[in-house]
Scaffold this motif. Structure first.
Motif, mmCIF file in Angstrom:
data_model
loop_
_atom_site.group_PDB
_atom_site.id
_atom_site.type_symbol
_atom_site.label_atom_id
_atom_site.label_comp_id
_atom_site.label_asym_id
_atom_site.label_seq_id
_atom_site.Cartn_x
_atom_site.Cartn_y
_atom_site.Cartn_z
ATOM 1 N N SER A 175 75.484 26.432 34.610
ATOM 2 C CA SER A 175 75.118 27.535 33.737
ATOM 3 C C SER A 175 74.274 27.061 32.570
ATOM 4 C CB SER A 175 76.382 28.228 33.225
ATOM 5 O OG SER A 175 76.049 29.244 32.313
ATOM 6 N N SER A 176 74.642 25.901 31.996
ATOM 7 C CA SER A 176 73.907 25.377 30.844
ATOM 8 C C SER A 176 72.508 24.932 31.226
ATOM 9 C CB SER A 176 74.679 24.204 30.222
ATOM 10 O OG SER A 176 74.684 23.101 31.104
ATOM 11 N N GLN A 177 72.288 24.701 32.526
ATOM 12 C CA GLN A 177 70.985 24.252 32.990
ATOM 13 C C GLN A 177 70.108 25.418 33.459
ATOM 14 O OE1 GLN A 177 71.754 21.269 35.953
ATOM 15 N NE2 GLN A 177 72.714 19.860 34.521
ATOM 16 N N LYS A 178 70.624 26.654 33.406
ATOM 17 C CA LYS A 178 69.814 27.799 33.794
ATOM 18 C C LYS A 178 68.609 27.902 32.878
ATOM 19 C CE LYS A 178 71.568 31.750 34.711
ATOM 20 N NZ LYS A 178 72.361 33.008 34.611
ATOM 21 N N PRO A 179 67.429 28.196 33.425
ATOM 22 C CA PRO A 179 66.242 28.313 32.580
ATOM 23 C C PRO A 179 66.406 29.410 31.528
ATOM 24 C CG PRO A 179 65.635 28.216 34.906
ATOM 25 C CD PRO A 179 67.125 28.389 34.851
ATOM 26 N N LEU A 180 65.838 29.178 30.357
ATOM 27 C CA LEU A 180 65.827 30.178 29.307
ATOM 28 C C LEU A 180 64.869 31.297 29.705
ATOM 29 C CD1 LEU A 180 66.784 30.728 26.305
ATOM 30 C CD2 LEU A 180 64.564 29.772 25.624
ATOM 31 N N ARG A 181 65.338 32.540 29.642
ATOM 32 C CA ARG A 181 64.515 33.702 29.976
ATOM 33 C C ARG A 181 63.592 34.002 28.794
ATOM 34 N NH1 ARG A 181 65.947 36.972 34.063
ATOM 35 N NH2 ARG A 181 65.282 38.849 32.915
ATOM 36 N N VAL A 182 62.288 33.772 28.998
ATOM 37 C CA VAL A 182 61.313 33.866 27.900
ATOM 38 C C VAL A 182 60.290 34.949 28.189
ATOM 39 C CG1 VAL A 182 59.482 32.630 26.669
ATOM 40 C CG2 VAL A 182 61.595 31.437 27.293
ATOM 41 N N GLY A 183 59.979 35.735 27.150
ATOM 42 C CA GLY A 183 58.887 36.690 27.221
ATOM 43 C C GLY A 183 57.714 36.197 26.392
ATOM 44 N N ILE A 184 56.512 36.428 26.879
ATOM 45 C CA ILE A 184 55.297 36.058 26.153
ATOM 46 C C ILE A 184 54.723 37.318 25.522
ATOM 47 C CG2 ILE A 184 52.933 35.187 26.342
ATOM 48 C CD1 ILE A 184 53.842 33.449 28.656
ATOM 49 N N VAL A 185 54.467 37.256 24.214
ATOM 50 C CA VAL A 185 53.900 38.401 23.501
ATOM 51 C C VAL A 185 52.460 38.062 23.140
ATOM 52 C CG1 VAL A 185 54.124 39.946 21.523
ATOM 53 C CG2 VAL A 185 56.178 38.961 22.578
ATOM 54 N N GLY A 186 51.523 38.615 23.884
ATOM 55 C CA GLY A 186 50.111 38.376 23.624
ATOM 56 C C GLY A 186 49.542 37.230 24.442
ATOM 57 N N LEU A 187 48.308 37.429 24.925
ATOM 58 C CA LEU A 187 47.598 36.392 25.675
ATOM 59 C C LEU A 187 46.262 36.043 25.025
ATOM 60 C CD1 LEU A 187 48.124 37.696 29.347
ATOM 61 C CD2 LEU A 187 49.346 35.810 28.235
ATOM 62 N N VAL A 188 46.056 36.478 23.774
ATOM 63 C CA VAL A 188 44.744 36.327 23.143
ATOM 64 C C VAL A 188 44.645 35.101 22.237
ATOM 65 C CG1 VAL A 188 44.189 38.785 23.289
ATOM 66 C CG2 VAL A 188 45.404 37.908 21.277
ATOM 67 N N HIS A 189 45.656 34.258 22.240
ATOM 68 C CA HIS A 189 45.623 32.976 21.511
ATOM 69 C C HIS A 189 45.513 31.888 22.572
ATOM 70 C CE1 HIS A 189 46.585 29.686 18.925
ATOM 71 N NE2 HIS A 189 47.045 30.423 17.936
ATOM 72 N N ASP A 190 44.487 31.055 22.467
ATOM 73 C CA ASP A 190 44.247 30.063 23.515
ATOM 74 C C ASP A 190 45.384 29.061 23.673
ATOM 75 O OD1 ASP A 190 41.908 31.313 24.082
ATOM 76 O OD2 ASP A 190 40.581 29.699 23.411
ATOM 77 N N HIS A 191 46.260 28.934 22.676
ATOM 78 C CA HIS A 191 47.413 28.054 22.831
ATOM 79 C C HIS A 191 48.372 28.547 23.907
ATOM 80 C CE1 HIS A 191 47.101 26.125 18.535
ATOM 81 N NE2 HIS A 191 46.009 25.953 19.270
ATOM 82 N N VAL A 192 48.213 29.791 24.347
ATOM 83 C CA VAL A 192 49.076 30.318 25.414
ATOM 84 C C VAL A 192 48.858 29.564 26.721
ATOM 85 C CG1 VAL A 192 47.529 32.095 26.392
ATOM 86 C CG2 VAL A 192 50.000 32.490 26.340
#
Length: 369
Positions: free
Chosen positions: A23-40
């Motif tokens: 359970s501790s190794q389950k991937p963190l569920r992440v949302g991305i907000v915005g794709l207009v910064h090239d660091h994405v």
């Protein structure tokens, strides 16, 4: 009977430990907000190009610009079904545990306002906000709803910066700090061919706060605040220039900020006019100095040494080499918070930048209460 019971309990315990470990190794569920910064590009490459990720899983993306969505979807291979037009819809349907914001800096506050009441953690790209008022409001929301609100800087993951900090503060090898000089920047965003959507908001004072003053001045403010143990400077003085007004008509492309402390001075040089990209720092104490050259190389001279010597940092000197792996470990309780990404540090950073913008406009130093 006792033996059988013991064996049963043993296997139950072992199964529970295994389940907890998985359970501790389950991937963190992440949302991305915005794709207009090239660091994405970094997180998209990690999540969709590298494969077999165990630390994060991208469960939703917020972006209304369909041209950007289509271009990056083809480049990195993510399904457009992950993309939602609004933050609220993504949070409702994808149910992330945390988000990373890759939109204009001015929109960071909206992201926190949407996520904090839902107890969803937030990591933004540097700097935290475009105004001190926004930074304070974001801080209030983060504390009220007990979420992590982090600011990601490339230089946080430089082993050389952490080794320099150790020499200056942990080991106290160079004596009391007297002067900090930080150089950051590159030839200019247009000159290095950033994407058109990134260039559009990066060179707009309403969405980015300023030009080079905010884009690269934030690094020095972040590092100085860290080296000074989150001590606020007593005054902020800044000078900005438009050396290339034909390219950047709305914002500065050259900025110098001077921070004064009771016994220390910091000079921050952020520029879109360097002949090449650089992120380096000089830290001078009463009895020695340390200079970082890049993420790993350093030059050091201590008391009693006739010449400076080279030194080398290793990746383990930094809290992580990957901000998103660090994010997952932090939220899973597997690592400690790093001061460079911390909310406390970065509220001070925005206070410094806000004062620097005011100083550059008026030509006068701003005294911080």
């Amino acid at each position: 009977m006792v033996r059988c019971t013991f064996i049963f309990l043993f296997f139950c315990c072992a199964f529970t430990q295994l389940t907890n470990a998985q359970s501790s190794q389950k991937p963190l569920r992440v949302g991305i907000v915005g794709l207009v910064h090239d660091h994405v590009n970094g997180i998209l490459n990690k999540a969709f190009k590298q494969g077999n990720q165990t630390d994060i899983e991208i469960v939703g993306i917020v972006e209304s610009n369909r041209d950007v969505v289509e271009r990056l979807s083809k480049r990195f291979g993510f399904p457009t079904s992950l993309v939602y037009p609004t933050l609220a819809e993504m949070l409702d349907k994808a149910k992330p545990e945390a988000v990373t914001d890759f939109g204009p800096i001015a929109d960071h506050r909206k992201t926190v306002e949407g996520c904090a009441p839902r107890n969803i953690h937030v990591m933004v790209e540097k700097p935290l906000a475009t105004t001190f008022a926004d930074a304070k409001q974001m801080e209030m929301l983060a504390k009220k709803h007990k979420i992590q609100l982090l600011t990601n800087y490339e230089t946080t993951w430089y082993g050389s910066n952490h080794k320099a900090y150790a020499l200056a503060n942990t080991e106290k090898s160079i004596g009391d700090l007297r002067k900090i000089v930080v150089h950051d920047g590159h030839e200019g965003p247009k000159e290095i061919n950033v994407s058109s959507q990134f260039l559009s908001w990066l060179t707009d004072p309403a969405t980015n706060g300023a030009g080079a003053l905010f884009d690269f001045g934030c690094y020095g403010a972040n590092l100085s605040t860290w080296l000074m143990h989150n001590q606020r400077p007593t005054s902020v003085f800044a000078v900005t220039q438009q050396i290339k007004p034909d390219i950047y008509p709305k914002v500065d492309d050259e900025a110098t900020i001077i921070l004064t402390y009771p016994k220390t001075q910091t000079i921050i040089q952020g520029s879109w006019n360097w002949p090449f990209g650089r992120k380096d720092m000089e830290v001078y104490g009463q009895t020695g100095y340390v200079k970082t050259i890049d993420g790993s190389q350093m030059r050091v001279r201590l008391k009693g040494e006739k010449t400076e010597r080279t030194d080398q940092a290793v990746p383990t000197d930094a809290p992580a080499t990957d901000p998103f792996a660090y994010y997952a470990k932090l939220l899973r309780g597997e690592t400690k918070p790093d001061e460079l990404t911390s909310l406390e540090n970065n509220v001070i950073v925005v206070e410094i930048l806000d004062a620097a913008r005011q100083s550059a406009k008026t030509g006068k130093a701003v005294l911080l209460k």
